[in-house]
Enzyme design. Sequence first.
Site, PDB file in Angstrom:
ATOM      1  N   LYS A   4       7.944  14.310  -6.087  1.00 44.12           N
ATOM      2  CA  LYS A   4       7.474  12.980  -6.485  1.00 44.12           C
ATOM      3  C   LYS A   4       6.455  13.199  -7.595  1.00 44.12           C
ATOM      4  O   LYS A   4       5.450  13.879  -7.409  1.00 44.12           O
ATOM      5  CB  LYS A   4       6.810  12.299  -5.288  1.00 44.12           C
ATOM      6  CG  LYS A   4       6.031  11.013  -5.621  1.00 44.12           C
ATOM      7  CD  LYS A   4       6.945   9.851  -5.868  1.00 44.12           C
ATOM      8  CE  LYS A   4       6.162   8.551  -6.042  1.00 44.12           C
ATOM      9  NZ  LYS A   4       5.540   8.085  -4.793  1.00 44.12           N
TER      10      LYS A   4
ATOM     11  N   SER B 212       4.756  11.311 -11.490  1.00 46.39           N
ATOM     12  CA  SER B 212       4.578  10.072 -12.227  1.00 46.39           C
ATOM     13  C   SER B 212       5.719   9.889 -13.224  1.00 46.39           C
ATOM     14  O   SER B 212       6.195  10.865 -13.824  1.00 46.39           O
ATOM     15  CB  SER B 212       3.251  10.099 -12.972  1.00 46.39           C
ATOM     16  OG  SER B 212       3.158   9.001 -13.850  1.00 46.39           O
TER      17      SER B 212
ATOM     18  N   HIS C   2      -3.243   3.165  -6.017  1.00 48.54           N
ATOM     19  CA  HIS C   2      -3.030   3.260  -4.578  1.00 48.54           C
ATOM     20  C   HIS C   2      -3.840   2.219  -3.812  1.00 48.54           C
ATOM     21  O   HIS C   2      -3.955   1.077  -4.222  1.00 48.54           O
ATOM     22  CB  HIS C   2      -3.326   4.679  -4.080  1.00 48.54           C
ATOM     23  CG  HIS C   2      -2.475   5.746  -4.690  1.00 48.54           C
ATOM     24  ND1 HIS C   2      -1.173   5.542  -5.069  1.00 48.54           N
ATOM     25  CD2 HIS C   2      -2.766   7.034  -5.022  1.00 48.54           C
ATOM     26  CE1 HIS C   2      -0.682   6.660  -5.583  1.00 48.54           C
ATOM     27  NE2 HIS C   2      -1.629   7.568  -5.574  1.00 48.54           N
TER      28      HIS C   2
ATOM     29  N   ALA D 152      -0.403   5.101 -14.726  1.00 49.87           N
ATOM     30  CA  ALA D 152      -1.655   4.349 -14.814  1.00 49.87           C
ATOM     31  C   ALA D 152      -2.354   4.626 -16.139  1.00 49.87           C
ATOM     32  O   ALA D 152      -2.845   3.705 -16.803  1.00 49.87           O
ATOM     33  CB  ALA D 152      -2.558   4.719 -13.639  1.00 49.87           C
TER      34      ALA D 152
END
Length: 285
Positions: free
Chosen positions: A53, A55, A158, A115
């Site tokens: 996993k 970004s 998050h 982000a």
Amino acid sequence: MKIAFSPCPNDTFVFHAWVHGLIPDAPELDVSYADINITNHWAADDREHDILKISYAALPWVLDEYALLPCGGALGRGCGPLVLTADKLPGGEAASGPTALSGRTIAVPSERSTAYLLFRLWAAQNVPGGLGEIIVMPFDQIMPAVRDGAVDAGLVIHEARFTYPSYGLKLMSDLGSWWESDTGLPIPLGAIVARRSLDLKRISQWIRTSVEYAWAHPQDSKAYVLAHAQEMEQQVAEAHIDLYVNSFTAELGEDGYAAISALLERAADEGLVPRIDPALLKRPY
């Protein structure tokens, strides 16, 4: 099979069934739990894991070895990162709007995160004169740093969406809302990638089955999720799952792929990521 994902509730919820041997015919998993900033590095540099996993912002550095899978990741609406400040910036200036960030020090969780890309794209439109120093720190240290005046503002992800008021912080911008209004597309946050040499169709089927099991048996994963949730309250963990595990987790679909392409194209235009061959983003089977 070696896999790496974060200890965040959405990831442990998604992979609980596979990790615990509940998916027929799926191989046993050797799991590494790490913040996404670390998994981004493992995918780009170490390349020891079969599945990770990462970004979506890290994809340009890994697509030669790893393929983007159409399921298991985090992409959605109303779930973007936030720009936070204290009521007053260090020095006493009121945090009245984006212009106040000109030349200021900003804490971010990673420079290879969605982000961060969203933040830089937003700042290019909204912060005249440009930002000051960018400091990378673990995401759970960002809000205390903003509260204590160690940095002028923070980019958070998050569960911080739900907890930042308890730190006395102020929301300057919801970057997810900005992105959705600017593009009409969902926000691409975390991707699942796997080695191109593996059976990507079967891996995707195992992941999708794990997602479906989690939805059908939400109580089964609760202890596992909370054990890795870094002392997060159960209510916050459940809100986290509800926000980040959605229809895009089961299948990216046309809107999902369009969102990923738009993010990486815009970021490449700004010189934030290398430009990629669009064919590498397509469904791998």
